[in-house]
Design an enzyme around this catalytic site. Sequence first.
Site, PDB file in Angstrom:
ATOM      1  CG  HIS A 288      24.625  17.736 -12.674  1.00 16.13           C
ATOM      2  ND1 HIS A 288      24.606  19.084 -12.191  1.00 16.13           N
ATOM      3  CD2 HIS A 288      23.235  17.477 -13.129  1.00 16.13           C
ATOM      4  CE1 HIS A 288      23.549  19.692 -12.783  1.00 16.13           C
ATOM      5  NE2 HIS A 288      22.574  18.634 -13.109  1.00 16.13           N
ATOM      6  CG  HIS A 331      23.639  21.032  -3.450  1.00 15.24           C
ATOM      7  ND1 HIS A 331      24.390  22.149  -3.480  1.00 15.24           N
ATOM      8  CD2 HIS A 331      22.237  21.077  -3.742  1.00 15.24           C
ATOM      9  CE1 HIS A 331      23.655  23.006  -4.201  1.00 15.24           C
ATOM     10  NE2 HIS A 331      22.389  22.603  -4.125  1.00 15.24           N
ATOM     11  CD  GLU A 337      20.576  26.223  -4.525  1.00 13.10           C
ATOM     12  OE1 GLU A 337      19.629  25.372  -5.270  1.00 13.10           O
ATOM     13  OE2 GLU A 337      21.720  25.749  -4.360  1.00 13.10           O
ATOM     14  CG  HIS A 361      15.567  24.237  -2.179  1.00 16.40           C
ATOM     15  ND1 HIS A 361      15.857  23.854  -3.274  1.00 16.40           N
ATOM     16  CD2 HIS A 361      14.676  23.707  -1.668  1.00 16.40           C
ATOM     17  CE1 HIS A 361      14.578  23.045  -3.727  1.00 16.40           C
ATOM     18  NE2 HIS A 361      13.993  22.919  -2.650  1.00 16.40           N
ATOM     19  CG  HIS A 367      18.155  21.931  -2.183  1.00 16.31           C
ATOM     20  ND1 HIS A 367      19.041  22.677  -1.249  1.00 16.31           N
ATOM     21  CD2 HIS A 367      18.840  22.110  -3.346  1.00 16.31           C
ATOM     22  CE1 HIS A 367      19.905  23.225  -1.925  1.00 16.31           C
ATOM     23  NE2 HIS A 367      19.759  22.839  -3.478  1.00 16.31           N
TER      24      HIS A 367
HETATM   25 FE   LIG Z   1      20.722  23.658  -4.999  1.00 12.26          FE
END
Ligand SMILES: [Fe+2]
Length: 433
Positions: A288, A331, A337, A361, A367
Site C-alpha cells: 500500500h 502506523h 490526521e 489521529h 492507528h
Molecule cells: Fe494515518
Amino acid sequence: MATQLSYMTGFGNEFETQALPGALPIGQFSPQKVKYDLYTEQFSSTAFTAPRASNRRTWFYRLRPSVVQGDYQAIDNGLIRTAPITEAVTPPTMLRWNPIDIPSQPTDFIDGLVTMAANGSANGQSGIGIHVYVANQSMQGRYFYNADGEMLFVPQQGELLIHTECGKLSIKPGEIAVIPRGIKFSVDLIDDTARGYICENYGHALELAERGPVGANGYANDRDFQYPVAAFEDKEGDFELVSKFNGNLFSCEIKHSPLDVVAWTGNSAPYKYDLSRFNVMNTVSFDHPDPSIFTVLTSPSATEGMANVDFVIFPPRWMVAENTFRPPYYHRNIMSEFMGLIEGVYDAKEHGFVPGGASLHNCMSPHGPEADVFEKASNAELTPQKYENTLAFMFESRYIISPTKYALEGKERQPNYTDCWRTIKKQFTGSQD
Ligand SMILES: [Fe+2]
C-alpha cells in the site's frame, strides 16, 4: 438537479471576465475613469513582493469600493473557534465523531458552523481550523468574509450555490470549492439541508501537489479547476457583512450588496473541482503506498515536504496489489490526521466511521485497521477488486491538531472508539528462545 453555471478553467490562471461589455480596462489596471463609472480595487492574497510565480492578486471593477460599509461590532462566535485552541487540553487519544445533526431551528451557513479542531495560529498565518457546517436555510441579507484563512468546502450532503465577489459557484457532494482569504460571499442552499466540512487554511494558499516522476499528467489536472465568471448584484437595502477576523466574528451594516463586481482580472479567485476527475495513482505490484499519493491540494509550510495541510482523498479505485495487506497499514506519524467521510465505507474502518462523521489521529498516536478488517484482509483472496461508491478524505497537517471543547465533550464524540482495536489478538507463532 445540479445547478448549471458557466466557468473558466485552469488552476491559478490569470483570468479576465466581465459581466458587461467593455468593463475591463485594456492594457492597464487603474485608469483615471473606468467604463460604467466603476471603482477600481486591488485584492492582494499574497504580499506585493511575493515572487511572480507565487504572487496572487486580482483587480476588481465594482459599483462601490469595499470601504463603503459600517463599523464592525463584535458578535457571538457561536461554536466557531480559532487556533490556538486553549479552552481544552489536547489529548493524544484517538478520537472519532458521529455526524452532527441538521438543526431543526432556522440555521444558515454561518450559524451552523461548528469548529471541531484547529492547529497552529491564525494570527501567525500557520495551521488550519477544521469545521463542520450544518444548515437548513440560505444566508438571507448577509454576507461573509474570512480574514483568518481561505476556506476549503467539502460538501457531504446538499448542494450549495455560493455567490462570491468573483461570481457564482455551485458545489455538491463529491465536489469541493476553495474561497480565498478575504473574498466576500453568501451561501444559498439548493436542497432543504446541507452538511459538510470546512478546512480553514490559515497558511500558504492551497496549490496543486507536485507530480514527481509521475510526469506531466495525473493526480489533479490543472484544467479541471473551475473559476466563476463575473456576476454582480446591484442591490440596495439593509444588509449585514460578517467578518471572521483574528479568531472572532464581527458584524457591520452595509446598505448595498458587496457582491457588486462587474468585471475582474487576476489569479486569486474562488474555484471548484470535481473529485471524480482526480486521476488516481496506486500500486500495480505490491504494498500500500503512503496516502500522500492521493493528495489533491497542498498548503506548503516553510519546511519542504511537511505540509501546513494536505487535502487527500480516498476515491473509488481498483485494488490489485499482490501478496499485500491491502488496507492502510498500521502506523504512527509525525503528521496529524483528521478524516471525514463523504459517502460509502472507508476500507480500514467498516463500522462506526459513517458519512458526515470524522476521526482524528494526532501526531504519533497509533492507528490503522480495526480488528475485523485485519482478520478479513489478512485472509482475503487477492483478486483485482474495485472500491466503488466510497469517498473519504483527510486533512493532514504537520502541526498537532487540537480538538475544541465541543468536539471533546459534545454528544457526537464516540466514547468507545478505541474499542475497535481492543480485540486485536496476538497471533505470534514463534517463541522467545
Ligand atoms: Fe494515518
